[in-house]
Design a protein around this motif. Structure first.
Motif, short mmCIF file in Angstrom:
data_model
loop_
_atom_site.label_atom_id
_atom_site.label_comp_id
_atom_site.label_asym_id
_atom_site.label_seq_id
_atom_site.Cartn_x
_atom_site.Cartn_y
_atom_site.Cartn_z
N GLY A 1 0.85 -1.25 -0.19
CA GLY A 1 0.15 0.11 0.05
C GLY A 1 0.88 1.34 -0.02
N GLU A 2 1.90 1.28 0.73
CA GLU A 2 2.81 2.45 0.66
C GLU A 2 3.62 2.72 -0.60
OE1 GLU A 2 7.07 3.00 2.95
OE2 GLU A 2 5.44 2.09 4.08
N VAL A 3 4.03 1.66 -1.38
CA VAL A 3 4.62 1.80 -2.60
C VAL A 3 3.62 2.33 -3.58
CG1 VAL A 3 5.50 0.53 -4.42
CG2 VAL A 3 6.31 -0.08 -2.04
N LEU A 4 2.61 1.73 -3.43
CA LEU A 4 1.32 2.25 -4.48
C LEU A 4 0.95 3.77 -4.23
CD1 LEU A 4 -0.99 -0.62 -4.72
CD2 LEU A 4 0.87 -0.09 -5.98
N VAL A 5 1.04 4.22 -2.82
CA VAL A 5 0.83 5.29 -2.86
C VAL A 5 1.89 6.43 -3.43
CG1 VAL A 5 0.43 7.27 -0.98
CG2 VAL A 5 -0.75 5.25 -0.83
N ARG A 6 3.12 5.95 -3.23
CA ARG A 6 4.19 6.81 -3.19
C ARG A 6 4.41 6.86 -4.65
NH1 ARG A 6 8.95 3.09 -2.34
NH2 ARG A 6 8.58 2.84 -4.31
N ASP A 7 4.34 5.61 -5.59
CA ASP A 7 4.45 5.51 -7.02
C ASP A 7 3.33 6.20 -7.88
OD1 ASP A 7 6.95 4.14 -6.39
OD2 ASP A 7 6.33 2.14 -7.44
N HIS A 8 2.18 6.13 -7.31
CA HIS A 8 1.20 6.48 -8.14
C HIS A 8 0.86 8.09 -7.88
CE1 HIS A 8 -0.98 2.97 -9.86
NE2 HIS A 8 -0.37 2.42 -8.67
N THR A 9 1.36 8.66 -6.76
CA THR A 9 1.54 10.11 -6.38
C THR A 9 2.33 10.69 -7.48
OG1 THR A 9 0.58 9.59 -4.30
CG2 THR A 9 1.62 11.68 -4.70
N ALA A 10 3.45 10.23 -7.40
CA ALA A 10 4.69 10.47 -8.30
C ALA A 10 4.04 10.54 -10.00
CB ALA A 10 6.08 10.17 -8.14
N LEU A 11 3.71 9.66 -10.14
CA LEU A 11 3.33 9.35 -11.57
C LEU A 11 1.85 10.06 -12.10
CD1 LEU A 11 4.07 5.33 -11.77
CD2 LEU A 11 5.37 7.32 -12.63
N ASP A 12 1.26 10.33 -10.97
CA ASP A 12 -0.02 11.24 -11.40
C ASP A 12 0.61 12.46 -11.90
OD1 ASP A 12 -2.75 11.07 -12.33
OD2 ASP A 12 -3.04 12.26 -10.53
N ALA A 13 1.53 12.97 -11.22
CA ALA A 13 1.96 14.26 -11.67
C ALA A 13 2.32 14.57 -13.14
CB ALA A 13 3.14 14.69 -10.76
N GLY A 14 3.01 13.29 -13.42
CA GLY A 14 3.55 13.37 -14.99
C GLY A 14 2.32 12.96 -15.88
N ALA A 15 1.28 12.31 -15.44
CA ALA A 15 0.16 12.11 -16.30
C ALA A 15 -0.81 13.47 -16.29
CB ALA A 15 -0.79 11.06 -15.69
N GLU A 16 -0.68 14.02 -15.31
CA GLU A 16 -1.48 15.48 -15.48
C GLU A 16 -0.80 16.40 -16.28
OE1 GLU A 16 -1.71 16.59 -11.47
OE2 GLU A 16 -3.72 15.58 -11.21
N VAL B 1 6.79 -0.46 -14.15
CA VAL B 1 6.29 -0.08 -13.00
C VAL B 1 5.06 -0.99 -12.46
CG1 VAL B 1 5.46 1.75 -11.41
CG2 VAL B 1 7.52 2.23 -13.13
N VAL B 2 4.14 -0.99 -13.45
CA VAL B 2 2.87 -1.86 -13.23
C VAL B 2 3.27 -3.24 -13.18
CG1 VAL B 2 0.79 -2.56 -14.03
CG2 VAL B 2 1.28 -0.38 -14.39
N ALA B 3 4.39 -3.59 -13.94
CA ALA B 3 4.46 -5.01 -13.79
C ALA B 3 5.22 -5.33 -12.28
CB ALA B 3 5.43 -5.63 -14.96
N ARG B 4 6.13 -4.64 -11.82
CA ARG B 4 6.76 -4.82 -10.63
C ARG B 4 5.64 -4.75 -9.56
NH1 ARG B 4 8.34 -1.04 -7.01
NH2 ARG B 4 8.09 0.85 -8.29
N HIS B 5 4.69 -3.74 -9.66
CA HIS B 5 3.65 -3.68 -8.66
C HIS B 5 2.88 -5.20 -8.60
CE1 HIS B 5 2.86 1.02 -8.37
NE2 HIS B 5 4.00 0.71 -8.10
N LEU B 6 2.70 -5.44 -9.78
CA LEU B 6 1.99 -7.00 -10.16
C LEU B 6 2.66 -8.02 -9.19
CD1 LEU B 6 -0.57 -8.77 -10.94
CD2 LEU B 6 0.65 -8.91 -13.08
#
Length: 193
Positions: free
Chosen positions: A71-86, A161-166
């Motif tokens: 859960g911690e990894v997902l929050v960290r990675d998705h927060t950082a990545l969403d900034a790029g997507a935006e 990144v998604v593959a690593r999460h999986l």
């Protein structure tokens, strides 16, 4: 089954994470994107927002250390990545949704009913693993069919990144319940619905 119908949207969340990483590496000044590229960016953005919420929930409500750490990894990675997507969406003049979909919110609420129990961890991990598998499919489609080179490059960069999460999710599932991990792949219940 209601929970199954929601998995693709959760998977999109994982895709959003990967996209954001790719977006950060690919500056874009293009004025627009195809309908497929636009849809992809919107879907991954909503997925990122859903993954951030799900990760925060797991940190508070999971019983297992492995689930909490993922859960911690997902929050960290998705927060950082969403900034790029935006940033990429803004460059392409794509208006992104303000939050996760209703279905994503409902899935999280359904899992939350088991907060603080081993059932929470099992359901959260299974839903996240199925969602990440679906996201990989979404990313692969964007890579092969997307029209905007910046969006397809972002998808390519997000994929690992998604593959690593999986992989992390499957490891937690296996350690929590050795019989749970085989059913998490593309043959997960309801995945095709």
């Amino acid at each position: 089954m209601r929970r199954t119908a929601l998995r693709p949207e959760l998977a999109a969340a994982a895709g959003a994470l990967l996209l954001a990483v790719a977006v950060s590496a690919c500056g874009s000044t293009g004025p627009s994107a195809s309908a497929l590229d636009s849809s992809f960016l919107k879907t991954v953005h909503q997925g990122n927002l859903a993954e951030i919420a799900a990760g925060k929930d797991a940190q508070r409500k999971a019983t297992g250390a492995c689930t909490q750490k993922v859960g911690e990894v997902l929050v960290r990675d998705h927060t950082a990545l969403d900034a790029g997507a935006e940033k990429l969406a803004a460059q392409l003049h794509i208006t992104l949704p303000k939050g996760p979909t209703t279905a994503q919110q409902q899935q999280l609420a359904q899992i939350d009913e088991h907060a603080g129990t081993p059932a929470y961890d099992a359901q959260w991990l299974a839903a996240e693993a199925a969602g990440h598998q679906d996201t990989l499919t979404l990313i692969d489609h964007e890579i092969t069919a997307g029209r905007d080179p910046k969006v397809t490059a972002a998808a390519r960069q997000a994929r690992p990144v998604v593959a690593r999460h999986l992989s992390l999710l499957r490891s937690c599932l296996a350690s929590a319940s050795p019989s749970a991990s085989p059913g998490v792949s593309s043959s997960s219940p309801g995945r095709n619905q």
